[in-house]
Every structure is written in structure tokens, then in C-alpha cells.
Motif scaffolding. Structure first.
Motif, PDB file in Angstrom:
ATOM      1  N   LEU A  40       0.746 -14.316  -1.632  1.00 29.41           N
ATOM      2  CA  LEU A  40       1.660 -13.220  -1.951  1.00 29.41           C
ATOM      3  C   LEU A  40       0.897 -11.921  -2.154  1.00 29.41           C
ATOM      4  N   VAL A  41      -0.208 -11.982  -2.893  1.00 30.98           N
ATOM      5  CA  VAL A  41      -1.005 -10.780  -3.143  1.00 30.98           C
ATOM      6  C   VAL A  41      -1.587 -10.244  -1.842  1.00 30.98           C
ATOM      7  N   ARG A  42      -2.135 -11.135  -1.024  1.00 31.43           N
ATOM      8  CA  ARG A  42      -2.699 -10.687   0.260  1.00 31.43           C
ATOM      9  C   ARG A  42      -1.619 -10.099   1.158  1.00 31.43           C
ATOM     10  N   GLY A  43      -0.455 -10.743   1.169  1.00 31.66           N
ATOM     11  CA  GLY A  43       0.643 -10.236   1.988  1.00 31.66           C
ATOM     12  C   GLY A  43       1.113  -8.864   1.534  1.00 31.66           C
ATOM     13  N   ALA A  44       1.160  -8.654   0.214  1.00 28.99           N
ATOM     14  CA  ALA A  44       1.581  -7.351  -0.314  1.00 28.99           C
ATOM     15  C   ALA A  44       0.584  -6.269   0.068  1.00 28.99           C
ATOM     16  N   VAL A  45      -0.712  -6.593  -0.005  1.00 31.77           N
ATOM     17  CA  VAL A  45      -1.742  -5.623   0.353  1.00 31.77           C
ATOM     18  C   VAL A  45      -1.660  -5.284   1.840  1.00 31.77           C
ATOM     19  N   LEU A  46      -1.512  -6.305   2.687  1.00 31.14           N
ATOM     20  CA  LEU A  46      -1.414  -6.062   4.127  1.00 31.14           C
ATOM     21  C   LEU A  46      -0.152  -5.283   4.476  1.00 31.14           C
ATOM     22  N   LEU A  48       1.486  -3.164   2.558  1.00 37.41           N
ATOM     23  CA  LEU A  48       1.308  -1.777   2.121  1.00 37.41           C
ATOM     24  C   LEU A  48       0.405  -1.016   3.076  1.00 37.41           C
ATOM     25  N   ALA A  49      -0.666  -1.677   3.516  1.00 29.69           N
ATOM     26  CA  ALA A  49      -1.573  -1.026   4.457  1.00 29.69           C
ATOM     27  C   ALA A  49      -0.873  -0.724   5.775  1.00 29.69           C
ATOM     28  N   VAL A  55       3.838   4.710   8.857  1.00 29.46           N
ATOM     29  CA  VAL A  55       4.611   5.858   8.387  1.00 29.46           C
ATOM     30  C   VAL A  55       3.709   7.067   8.129  1.00 29.46           C
ATOM     31  N   GLY A  56       2.615   6.838   7.368  1.00 32.12           N
ATOM     32  CA  GLY A  56       1.740   7.956   7.029  1.00 32.12           C
ATOM     33  C   GLY A  56       0.871   8.407   8.178  1.00 32.12           C
ATOM     34  N   GLY A  57       0.331   7.415   8.924  1.00 29.86           N
ATOM     35  CA  GLY A  57      -0.576   7.775  10.006  1.00 29.86           C
ATOM     36  C   GLY A  57       0.119   8.133  11.298  1.00 29.86           C
TER      37      GLY A  57
END
Length: 225
Positions: A40-46, A48-49, A55-57
């Protein structure tokens, strides 16, 4: 599976459906928690990236998506017209249920009773426009909440049966940590959360029926094992 999830992320974002975004986030969280909290933590980080890059890039849907996301936090303090109308529709369904508490007003009764129970500030319809249908005004014929719809049209009897059905499906799917039951659990979670902001109708009714069928099959198989 990761490729399919990545492929579906963009159409989900540009759907501008706040309810679908929230339901997807909750379903993914439940799924990953059931499998592995570290995943879950890895999925959230990926995730977000990926959002920052897309969106940002690259600027894919930046203005619309950002505006829609920011509006989620203001649905209670400063709701827009669509959210305000939805709150009024929920209140209208509650008033209809108060008049018919046990068995409800009957199937498809909400559109007929809406105007006699709705506040005066409720809009007469919702504006819709795209390249296919052009501009048109869609009437507000449902409370846009499955639970309020069942409560107003089927009363306490209907909502009790509804709750028993979904509770049985959830408990059946929770018996397993892997396999089809796990996928059914995530899909069922998505449906239950999405029903807070929507109800059945149109082409998605077929998809909802398939999801409930998969969940029922997984629950029954879990009971047999």
C-alpha cells in the motif's frame, strides 16, 4: 495488472467524477491493506509520483483535474451548485421516507414526489454538454445516492434487505486474502462507496450487476470451502 491500472488512470482522471475518484482510492486502499500494508505504501508513493509527472510535468488535464480535486475539500464549507443540489436531493429523499417510513413510496416514486418535498432553491435540472449531444438540461430524477433512493422508495423493509445483502457479500469475500474473492472485495467496496454519491441507472447498471454477481460467487465459494 499494473499496465491495465496505469492505462485506466487517465480516463478516470478526465472523467471529473469526484465520487469515482474517492471510490477508487478507498477500494485500492482496502485491496492493498488486505494483501500487504507495505505494498500500500509503495503503491501510494508510485501513484503520487505518476500524478506529479502526468499533471505537473505533462500538464494532462491539469486545470480541470486540479480544480475538481480542490473542490472535494470544500463540499461542506463552500459547496458548488451541483453539490448543493445533491444535498437538497438527499434531504428530499429523507422527507419522502418520513411520509412512508415502513415500505417506502414505491418504485420510481421519487421523481413524482420530488417537487412536493424539495426546497425551493433546488435547481430544475443539471446542465450537460459535449460534442455528441450538444447542450441540454437533464432533469434531476433521483437523489444521486443509492441508499437514500432505496430508503425513500422501499422504506425500512427495503434498506434492511439491502444492508443484509451487502453485509453478507462483504463477509463472504473477507474470508480470503487472495484470488477472485479479493478482487470481488475491491469491486464491491468501490460500488458501496460510489453509491454514496450515485445510484443505479443507464449503462453502468449492467456493470453493477456483474460486480454483484462476482461478489456473490466469491462469497458462496468461500462458504463452501
Amino acid at each position: 495488472m499494473f499496465a491495465a491500472a496505469a492505462f485506466l488512470t487517465f480516463p478516470l482522471a478526465v472523467s471529473f467524477s469526484r465520487g469515482s475518484w474517492i471510490a477508487t482510492a478507498v477500494a485500492a486502499t482496502v485491496l492493498l491493506l488486505r494483501v500487504d500494508a507495505r505494498l500500500l505504501v509503495r503503491g501510494a508513493v508510485l501513484g503520487l509520483a505518476a500524478a506529479v509527472v502526468l499533471v505537473g510535468g505533462l500538464g494532462l488535464g491539469a486545470s480541470g483535474v486540479t480544480e475538481r480535486l480542490s473542490s472535494i475539500g470544500s463540499v461542506s464549507a463552500a459547496p458548488d451548485q451541483s453539490v448543493s443540489d445533491r444535498y437538497d436531493l438527499w434531504a428530499t429523499a429523507g422527507r419522502i421516507w418520513q411520509d412512508h417510513p415502513v415500505h417506502g413510496a414505491g418504485p420510481k416514486a421519487f421523481p413524482k414526489l420530488r417537487d412536493s418535498h424539495a426546497p425551493l432553491r433546488l435547481s430544475s435540472g443539471s446542465d450537460a454538454a459535449d460534442s455528441t449531444i450538444g447542450f441540454q438540461r437533464e432533469p434531476l430524477l433521483s437523489p444521486h445516492n443509492m441508499y437514500f433512493l432505496v430508503l425513500s422508495e422501499q422504506g425500512l423493509i427495503g434498506i434492511t434487505a439491502y444492508a443484509a445483502l451487502f453485509l453478507g457479500l462483504l463477509l463472504g469475500c473477507l474470508r480470503h486474502r487472495r484470488g477472485p474473492a479479493l478482487a470481488a472485495l475491491a469491486l464491491l467496496t468501490w460500488v458501496l462507496v460510489d453509491f454514496l454519491y450515485a445510484d443505479i441507472g443507464g449503462t453502468t447498471t449492467v456493470l453493477t450487476s456483474v460486480v454483484l454477481g462476482l461478489a456473490a460467487r466469491a462469497a458462496v465459494q468461500g462458504a463452501d470451502q
